[in-house]
Scaffold this motif. Structure first.
Motif, PDB file in Angstrom:
ATOM      1  N   GLY A  91     -39.316  34.408  28.617  1.00 11.54           N
ATOM      2  CA  GLY A  91     -38.217  35.308  28.306  1.00 11.54           C
ATOM      3  C   GLY A  91     -38.628  36.749  28.413  1.00 11.54           C
ATOM      4  N   PRO A  92     -37.680  37.649  28.201  1.00  9.95           N
ATOM      5  CA  PRO A  92     -37.978  39.090  28.302  1.00  9.95           C
ATOM      6  C   PRO A  92     -38.918  39.541  27.197  1.00  9.95           C
ATOM      7  N   ALA A  93     -39.672  40.571  27.492  1.00 12.88           N
ATOM      8  CA  ALA A  93     -40.586  41.132  26.489  1.00 12.88           C
ATOM      9  C   ALA A  93     -39.773  41.741  25.351  1.00 12.88           C
ATOM     10  N   PRO A  94     -40.362  41.801  24.156  1.00 12.03           N
ATOM     11  CA  PRO A  94     -39.669  42.462  23.045  1.00 12.03           C
ATOM     12  C   PRO A  94     -39.369  43.922  23.376  1.00 12.03           C
ATOM     13  N   SER A  95     -38.508  44.543  22.573  1.00 17.07           N
ATOM     14  CA  SER A  95     -38.160  45.948  22.784  1.00 17.07           C
ATOM     15  C   SER A  95     -39.430  46.795  22.838  1.00 17.07           C
ATOM     16  N   LYS A  96     -39.454  47.740  23.771  1.00 15.65           N
ATOM     17  CA  LYS A  96     -40.649  48.567  23.973  1.00 15.65           C
ATOM     18  C   LYS A  96     -40.969  49.376  22.721  1.00 15.65           C
ATOM     19  N   ARG A  97     -42.239  49.382  22.370  1.00 23.44           N
ATOM     20  CA  ARG A  97     -42.698  50.141  21.218  1.00 23.44           C
ATOM     21  C   ARG A  97     -43.738  51.166  21.646  1.00 23.44           C
ATOM     22  N   SER A  98     -43.886  52.186  20.829  1.00 21.07           N
ATOM     23  CA  SER A  98     -44.894  53.212  21.085  1.00 21.07           C
ATOM     24  C   SER A  98     -46.098  52.990  20.180  1.00 21.07           C
ATOM     25  N   PHE A  99     -47.271  53.194  20.732  1.00 20.00           N
ATOM     26  CA  PHE A  99     -48.520  53.107  19.980  1.00 20.00           C
ATOM     27  C   PHE A  99     -49.316  54.368  20.276  1.00 20.00           C
ATOM     28  N   HIS A 100     -49.553  55.151  19.239  1.00 21.58           N
ATOM     29  CA  HIS A 100     -50.210  56.440  19.409  1.00 21.58           C
ATOM     30  C   HIS A 100     -51.674  56.377  18.972  1.00 21.58           C
ATOM     31  N   LYS A 101     -52.401  57.401  19.369  1.00 24.14           N
ATOM     32  CA  LYS A 101     -53.809  57.509  18.985  1.00 24.14           C
ATOM     33  C   LYS A 101     -53.874  57.961  17.534  1.00 24.14           C
ATOM     34  N   ARG A 102     -54.255  57.036  16.668  1.00 22.96           N
ATOM     35  CA  ARG A 102     -54.301  57.322  15.232  1.00 22.96           C
ATOM     36  C   ARG A 102     -55.550  56.692  14.633  1.00 22.96           C
ATOM     37  N   GLU A 103     -56.287  57.468  13.870  1.00 29.21           N
ATOM     38  CA  GLU A 103     -57.533  56.959  13.287  1.00 29.21           C
ATOM     39  C   GLU A 103     -57.211  55.899  12.246  1.00 29.21           C
ATOM     40  N   ILE A 104     -57.834  54.733  12.405  1.00 26.75           N
ATOM     41  CA  ILE A 104     -57.645  53.651  11.439  1.00 26.75           C
ATOM     42  C   ILE A 104     -58.968  53.181  10.834  1.00 26.75           C
ATOM     43  N   ASN A 105     -60.069  53.562  11.457  1.00 28.38           N
ATOM     44  CA  ASN A 105     -61.397  53.193  10.961  1.00 28.38           C
ATOM     45  C   ASN A 105     -62.297  54.427  10.951  1.00 28.38           C
ATOM     46  N   PRO A 106     -62.220  55.267   9.932  1.00 31.26           N
ATOM     47  CA  PRO A 106     -63.064  56.470   9.891  1.00 31.26           C
ATOM     48  C   PRO A 106     -64.546  56.102   9.829  1.00 31.26           C
ATOM     49  N   GLY A 107     -65.373  57.014  10.327  1.00 34.05           N
ATOM     50  CA  GLY A 107     -66.820  56.792  10.243  1.00 34.05           C
ATOM     51  C   GLY A 107     -67.555  57.502  11.348  1.00 34.05           C
ATOM     52  N   MET A 108     -68.718  58.053  11.022  1.00 32.31           N
ATOM     53  CA  MET A 108     -69.509  58.808  11.988  1.00 32.31           C
ATOM     54  C   MET A 108     -70.056  57.948  13.120  1.00 32.31           C
ATOM     55  N   THR A 109     -70.265  56.655  12.856  1.00 31.67           N
ATOM     56  CA  THR A 109     -70.886  55.797  13.864  1.00 31.67           C
ATOM     57  C   THR A 109     -69.863  55.069  14.731  1.00 31.67           C
ATOM     58  N   ARG A 110     -68.585  55.346  14.527  1.00 27.93           N
ATOM     59  CA  ARG A 110     -67.541  54.681  15.301  1.00 27.93           C
ATOM     60  C   ARG A 110     -67.451  55.277  16.711  1.00 27.93           C
ATOM     61  N   ASN A 111     -66.947  54.477  17.669  1.00 32.37           N
ATOM     62  CA  ASN A 111     -66.675  54.989  19.011  1.00 32.37           C
ATOM     63  C   ASN A 111     -65.194  55.369  19.106  1.00 32.37           C
ATOM     64  N   ASN A 112     -64.800  55.953  20.210  1.00 36.10           N
ATOM     65  CA  ASN A 112     -63.447  56.483  20.360  1.00 36.10           C
ATOM     66  C   ASN A 112     -62.555  55.647  21.279  1.00 36.10           C
ATOM     67  N   PHE A 113     -62.904  54.381  21.514  1.00 36.84           N
ATOM     68  CA  PHE A 113     -62.095  53.570  22.392  1.00 36.84           C
ATOM     69  C   PHE A 113     -60.688  53.422  21.808  1.00 36.84           C
ATOM     70  N   CYS A 114     -59.689  53.524  22.685  1.00 34.80           N
ATOM     71  CA  CYS A 114     -58.318  53.542  22.208  1.00 34.80           C
ATOM     72  C   CYS A 114     -57.386  53.047  23.323  1.00 34.80           C
ATOM     73  N   VAL A 115     -56.288  52.435  22.940  1.00 36.59           N
ATOM     74  CA  VAL A 115     -55.223  52.046  23.868  1.00 36.59           C
ATOM     75  C   VAL A 115     -53.921  52.570  23.292  1.00 36.59           C
ATOM     76  N   THR A 116     -53.160  53.324  24.074  1.00 38.89           N
ATOM     77  CA  THR A 116     -51.889  53.846  23.594  1.00 38.89           C
ATOM     78  C   THR A 116     -50.764  53.492  24.565  1.00 38.89           C
ATOM     79  N   MET A 117     -49.546  53.497  24.037  1.00 40.05           N
ATOM     80  CA  MET A 117     -48.350  53.265  24.842  1.00 40.05           C
ATOM     81  C   MET A 117     -47.251  54.191  24.359  1.00 40.05           C
TER      82      MET A 117
END
Length: 291
Positions: A264-290
């Motif tokens: 069937g058709p995909a659900p209604s399109k949603r937006s996903f923004h770059k937002r910090e969810i795991n703070p920390g100095m040793t984290r990397n910056n990999f991200c996927v946005t839509m």
């Protein structure tokens, strides 16, 4: 009244790839292979940031560093060595194990599921040699006969269901795309190349429990140690496209997924923004946005 945002053209994968060079890369140790690949990713990330900021001088300098570092040729050579059988790096073995029971033994006379392997490095991996699939292999810089030189983001869209695929492999491809928006565009674009279950049933009955699917492999830290992405958010993004996780495997280095495209058709399109969810100095910056 605010001006309308300019419609963004899907980003070409070549935008983030280093230029090729003529010199072949000699055989590398496992440690040297990892160092080379990591160095390329760091340079590409810096290049994407410089180009986004409009810093042409820095971008030119980084491109020169990438050339001096070996260009696309050396990166691919390192990737091929890293995925060699003797180093246990053929990620398609995992996919084959997941699908073999459902697909059954290879039969030369039967219709086979069609697989599109994006970023293919060879035609001798487990899936290619299994005889279970009708393979189409593409890469930005073909390294072997049987691999079409093509950018997935510029591949012509299918004209009909017969031109589509039953499974797409993005094994260590998404993490190579330097821009978080382009990664989202790539995931969204896979929908246009996969057949619907209803089309698949007419030629491959009983496979709808595992196909059509997307095989996604990422370095584990992209999901387990990112400031901007975790598995819950990745799952939310994939489900917004109409995918459902059916298989998952986590190792010390990689994380593997098999995502079934629901009918069937995909659900209604949603937006996903770059937002910090795991703070920390040793984290990397990999991200996927839509957007």
């Amino acid at each position: 009244m605010p001006a309308k945002a300019k419609k963004q053209k899907p980003t070409s994968l070549a935008h983030g790839r280093p230029p090729g060079i003529r010199k072949p890369t000699p055989s590398l140790s496992s440690k040297a292979t990892r160092t080379l690949i990591r160095g390329h990713h760091q340079l590409h990330k810096a290049l994407a940031q410089a180009e986004q900021a409009g810093d042409h001088v820095k971008a030119a300098s980084l491109k020169k560093q990438i050339e001096e570092y070996g260009g696309l040729k050396s990166y691919q050579q390192a990737s091929i060595q890293g995925q060699s059988n003797e180093r246990g790096g053929d990620t398609s073995k995992v996919l084959l194990d997941w699908l073999r029971e459902s697909l059954g033994p290879a039969k030369s006379s039967s219709v086979k599921p069609r697989m599109l392997e994006v970023g293919a490095l060879s035609t001798t991996n487990a899936c290619s040699l299994s005889g279970l699939f009708e393979m189409t292999c593409i890469d930005l810089n073909s390294q072997a006969k049987g691999i079409e030189q093509q950018d997935f983001m510029e591949r012509p869209l299918p004209n009909s269901a017969d031109d589509k695929f039953d499974i797409i492999s993005l094994s260590l491809v998404l993490n190579y795309v330097p821009d978080h928006q382009a990664r989202g565009q790539m995931l969204h674009r896979t929908l246009q190349f996969l057949r619907q279950s209803s089309d698949l049933r007419s030629t491959l009955p009983s496979y709808d429990s595992v196909l059509p699917s997307l095989f996604l492999v990422l370095p584990a830290p992209c999901v387990t140690n990112s400031r901007y992405l975790n598995e819950a958010k990745l799952t939310e993004i994939m489900e917004s496209l109409g995918y459902k996780m059916t298989q998952r495997k986590l190792t010390t280095k990689l994380i593997y997924y098999l995502w079934l495209l629901k009918e069937g058709p995909a659900p209604s399109k949603r937006s996903f923004h770059k937002r910090e969810i795991n703070p920390g100095m040793t984290r990397n910056n990999f991200c996927v946005t839509m957007t």
